[in-house]
Design a protein around this motif. Structure first.
Motif, PDB file in Angstrom:
ATOM      1  N   PRO A 157       0.823  -1.229   0.000  1.00 48.38           N
ATOM      2  CA  PRO A 157       0.000   0.000   0.000  1.00 48.38           C
ATOM      3  C   PRO A 157       0.855   1.277   0.000  1.00 48.38           C
ATOM      4  CG  PRO A 157      -0.821  -1.577   1.629  1.00 48.38           C
ATOM      5  CD  PRO A 157       0.477  -2.108   1.128  1.00 48.38           C
ATOM      6  N   LEU A 158       1.934   1.252   0.750  1.00 47.39           N
ATOM      7  CA  LEU A 158       2.817   2.422   0.806  1.00 47.39           C
ATOM      8  C   LEU A 158       3.533   2.625  -0.531  1.00 47.39           C
ATOM      9  CD1 LEU A 158       3.872   4.594   2.731  1.00 47.39           C
ATOM     10  CD2 LEU A 158       5.658   3.006   3.461  1.00 47.39           C
ATOM     11  N   ARG A 159       3.945   1.501  -1.110  1.00 52.65           N
ATOM     12  CA  ARG A 159       4.651   1.575  -2.393  1.00 52.65           C
ATOM     13  C   ARG A 159       3.725   2.111  -3.482  1.00 52.65           C
ATOM     14  NH1 ARG A 159       4.999  -2.343  -6.158  1.00 52.65           N
ATOM     15  NH2 ARG A 159       4.369  -4.010  -4.743  1.00 52.65           N
ATOM     16  N   LEU A 203       7.520  -0.600 -11.382  1.00 48.61           N
ATOM     17  CA  LEU A 203       6.728   0.341 -12.179  1.00 48.61           C
ATOM     18  C   LEU A 203       5.565  -0.368 -12.866  1.00 48.61           C
ATOM     19  CD1 LEU A 203       9.753   2.334 -13.662  1.00 48.61           C
ATOM     20  CD2 LEU A 203       8.143   3.160 -11.929  1.00 48.61           C
ATOM     21  N   THR A 204       5.826  -1.578 -13.349  1.00 52.04           N
ATOM     22  CA  THR A 204       4.764  -2.340 -14.003  1.00 52.04           C
ATOM     23  C   THR A 204       3.665  -2.701 -13.004  1.00 52.04           C
ATOM     24  OG1 THR A 204       6.408  -3.230 -15.531  1.00 52.04           O
ATOM     25  CG2 THR A 204       4.301  -4.388 -15.422  1.00 52.04           C
ATOM     26  N   LEU A 205       4.073  -3.127 -11.806  1.00 54.99           N
ATOM     27  CA  LEU A 205       3.087  -3.459 -10.769  1.00 54.99           C
ATOM     28  C   LEU A 205       2.294  -2.221 -10.353  1.00 54.99           C
ATOM     29  CD1 LEU A 205       5.181  -5.823  -8.425  1.00 54.99           C
ATOM     30  CD2 LEU A 205       3.211  -6.475  -9.837  1.00 54.99           C
ATOM     31  N   GLY A 206       3.012  -1.095 -10.266  1.00 58.67           N
ATOM     32  CA  GLY A 206       2.348   0.159  -9.897  1.00 58.67           C
ATOM     33  C   GLY A 206       1.305   0.548 -10.931  1.00 58.67           C
ATOM     34  N   ALA A 207       1.687   0.407 -12.208  1.00 54.37           N
ATOM     35  CA  ALA A 207       0.764   0.762 -13.292  1.00 54.37           C
ATOM     36  C   ALA A 207      -0.458  -0.160 -13.272  1.00 54.37           C
ATOM     37  CB  ALA A 207       1.490   0.670 -14.633  1.00 54.37           C
ATOM     38  N   LYS A 208      -0.194  -1.456 -13.035  1.00 55.24           N
ATOM     39  CA  LYS A 208      -1.291  -2.433 -13.011  1.00 55.24           C
ATOM     40  C   LYS A 208      -2.265  -2.107 -11.866  1.00 55.24           C
ATOM     41  CE  LYS A 208      -1.975  -7.410 -12.803  1.00 55.24           C
ATOM     42  NZ  LYS A 208      -1.349  -8.677 -12.417  1.00 55.24           N
ATOM     43  N   HIS A 209      -1.695  -1.794 -10.724  1.00 52.76           N
ATOM     44  CA  HIS A 209      -2.545  -1.471  -9.563  1.00 52.76           C
ATOM     45  C   HIS A 209      -3.372  -0.223  -9.827  1.00 52.76           C
ATOM     46  CE1 HIS A 209      -3.316   0.461  -5.601  1.00 52.76           C
ATOM     47  NE2 HIS A 209      -3.683  -0.762  -5.299  1.00 52.76           N
ATOM     48  N   ALA A 210      -2.759   0.724 -10.524  1.00 52.07           N
ATOM     49  CA  ALA A 210      -3.462   1.984 -10.803  1.00 52.07           C
ATOM     50  C   ALA A 210      -4.355   1.872 -12.047  1.00 52.07           C
ATOM     51  CB  ALA A 210      -2.436   3.106 -10.987  1.00 52.07           C
TER      52      ALA A 210
END
Lengths: 435, 219
Positions: A377-379, A409-416
């Motif tokens: 969640p913080l990341r 970055l890929t995980l962040g994009a997927k989450h968003a």
């Protein structure tokens, strides 16, 4: 391994079955053991001005003062003054600095591991030049010895000890490389007794990014180099360096260097991995005990070398790109120009982020944060900065030179739920070699 | 012996002795720790270590623009009271005369009225720094008793100096004695608290400068 919660409601993981006082003492001893001059100067020098907060992605995106970088060192600041500092005997004599409590270490576990990516941006903001991320690394030595490490990171530590890599058993390595070679139609070399270049990998290359294994092979074959992968020394992402497990850091460092020496290599190429660069390029000699007899370079430096030296010609894109600067490679590694040279050679017009190069924002996943699921969640919160940077740049490509950054970055994009591809510099070069 | 004679005599001598010995003790205490000898090959074209250290000392005088947005007050106010203190301490004619009586060296000063104005501005700036420390959530969290003691022992000499110069609040001799005694307290505390940054900033910035310079990284 057990997940627990402190009296104040902070989650922490704990390993082993030892008395709390034993853990606390182990942490203090490990922290004190190899405390060198520069670290002491930095522990003495904080002005409590709070400038470091303005540089930290976790503070900036949450506004929570506990994420102020210097606050993450609080137990170790107390330990320093009690045990090491010039006035330590006076502090102890008059009881001015109490011993660090186990509760405090438990509470700080999340600040030291989940809320610090070791990106070092705070070092650039500090008017005293205190290298806070280096001090966090010192603190992690103590936390590891206390058995107060996030379970996921400790699992990677144990896996590396058992397998030689956090991603795959050593016994499977040669097969993975050969299978990938066959799959991608690229001849690969594994376990050659002698070679000029030894190639190392990070977990990303053995899992999500296996194509990278053949991308570098393709380039080395193209320039007619003598090269090999080696089962005896393939894993360069040094989980010991990240966790604070110094014994493992030494073991993993020696493994790749000893192998490169045995193979007679003149150059050891590190993968697209930031922390591998920190561990092997800048800290290997510390564990090797003398100057490392092999040239250690990052994949990006190798790419710049062959591109700038005219050894390979690249097809030109004629498009725009933005570039995410991996912290350990650029801010803390000094490799700022090399990726930019390669992008230029690819005919990619670089639109720099407002904060780039040494001032670039971290992907949010460095220092083991991406592997530490507890910190997700913080990341994801920290990822908002990078997303805004990429959107503002509005380019056709978004490239980086670190597999872990790419995964984060890929995980962040997927989450968003944000449709943004993150490209590898190595892959771009390998896919665009002129015949 | 009256209060002023005590302040100028034994109190000042004792304070200076603690100051000198304490500063040496603290510097030796950290410098005596073994260095981590970095045997990694430096980045091609890296400057020599001494040059990297000097560059870092100067580079760190101005923050990067990106950190200034949030850190403007800290930076600007910091400059105001540091420069203010330097002017008041070094360019006030009675201070110069006092230094000459101690060390035999002197230099030209500024008109008393100008220094008084600078002193008042410095006091206001220090008050602003304290207010910020007491109200900023970040600073409240990270502040230690050291920060408040150091602030107080910097502020009191400024205020007693202003009072003595303006002849307000008490007899001039009493005000002057209090001013000197407040400086004695400042000197005694100096080596133990963060006032020591007046020496440490060179070492702290320099050490990071060497680390980054070796790697070819920018500070």
């Amino acid at each position: 391994m057990t997940a627990k919660t402190t009296a104040s409601g902070v989650a922490y993981d704990v390993q082993g079955d030892r008395a709390d006082s034993e853990r606390r003492d182990a942490a203090m001893q490990a922290f004190v053991r190899d405390f060198a001059r520069t670290a002491a100067i930095h522990m003495e020098s904080c002005l409590r001005c709070g400038m470091c907060a303005t540089a930290c992605q976790f503070y900036v995106t949450t506004g929570d003062p506990k994420y102020t970088p210097i606050n993450k060192l609080r137990p170790f600041e107390q330990a320093y003054h009690r045990h090491i500092g010039p006035f330590a005997p006076i502090y102890r004599l008059f009881g001015l600095k109490s011993n660090v409590s186990i509760e405090m270490l438990q509470e700080w576990e999340a600040l030291i591991y989940d809320a610090c990516s070791l990106c070092g941006r705070c070092t650039l903001a500090c008017p005293m030049g205190i290298d806070i991320s280096e001090l966090i690394k010192e603190a992690r030595h103590g936390m590891y010895k206390a058995g107060l490490v996030p379970d996921r990171l400790e699992l990677m530590d144990r896996t590396t000890k058992a397998w030689g890599s956090p991603a795959s058993p050593s016994d499977d390595f040669a097969d993975i490389v050969r299978d990938t070679g066959e799959e991608n139609g690229v001849p690969v070399n594994v376990d050659l007794p002698k070679a000029d270049y030894v190639i190392t990998v990070a977990p990303a290359e053995l899992t999500e990014h296996t194509k990278a294994l053949t991308d570098i092979a393709k380039i080395l074959n193209k320039i007619g180099a003598s090269w090999t992968y080696s089962t005896a020394g393939f894993e360069a992402s040094n989980i010991g360096y990240i966790n604070g497990d110094l014994d493992l850091q030494e073991k993993m460092t020696r493994k790749i260097i000893d192998n490169a020496v045995a193979v007679g290599a003149h150059t050891l190429i590190l993968p697209e991995c930031g922390h591998a660069y920190g561990a092997a390029r800048w800290e290997a000699s510390r564990w090797y005990g003398k100057k490392v007899p092999v040239r250690v370079i990052h994949m990006t430096e190798f790419l710049a070398e062959v591109v700038n030296g005219g050894k390979v010609k690249l097809k030109k894109f004629g498009e725009t790109t933005s570039f995410h600067d991996p912290c350990q490679l650029v801010r803390r590694g000094g490799v700022k120009q090399a990726p930019r040279d390669v992008l230029k050679a690819l005919g990619l017009e670089l639109k720099e982020f407002e904060d780039h190069g040494e001032l670039g924002w971290c992907c949010g996943g460095g220092g083991g944060v991406v592997s530490n699921v507890r910190a997700d969640p913080l990341r994801f919160k920290a990822f908002e900065i990078k997303r805004k940077q990429v959107e503002d740049a509005n380019t056709q490509h978004f490239v980086t030179a670190c597999g872990q950054c790419r995964i984060t970055l890929t995980l962040g994009a997927k989450h968003a739920k944000w449709d943004q591809k993150v490209e590898s510099l190595l892959e771009l070069v390998a896919d665009n070699l002129e015949d | 012996m009256d209060l002023l004679a005590f302040a100028r005599g034994p109190a000042l001598s004792f304070s200076l002795a603690i100051f000198v010995l304490g500063v040496i003790w603290r510097l030796v205490g950290v410098l005596a720790l073994s260095p981590w000898n970095d045997l990694s090959p430096p980045r091609e074209g890296a400057p020599p270590n001494w040059l990297s250290a000097i560059q870092a000392v100067f580079r760190k005088m101005i923050p990067h623009r990106t950190f200034l947005t949030a850190g403007m007050f800290t930076t600007a106010n910091g400059y105001v009271f540091h420069i203010g203190l330097a002017i008041v301490v070094l360019l006030f004619v009675p201070h110069i005369l006092f230094i000459r009586s101690l060390f035999g060296v002197s230099w030209p000063g500024l008109p008393n009225g100008v220094v008084f104005g600078v002193g008042a501005l410095t006091a206001a700036s220090l008050l602003a720094a304290l207010a910020y420390r007491l109200t900023s959530p970040v600073l409240k969290l990270i502040s230690r008793p050291n920060d408040y003691i150091s602030w107080l022992l910097t502020f009191v000499p400024v205020v007693t100096g202003l009072a003595a110069a303006a002849h307000v609040g008490a007899r001039y001799e009493t005000l002057l004695a209090l001013h000197v005694l407040s400086i004695c307290a400042f000197l005694i505390w100096f080596p133990f608290g963060k006032l020591m940054h007046a020496f440490l900033f060179v070492l702290s910035r320099g050490a990071t400068g060497v680390r980054f310079g070796h790697r070819g990284a920018q500070l």
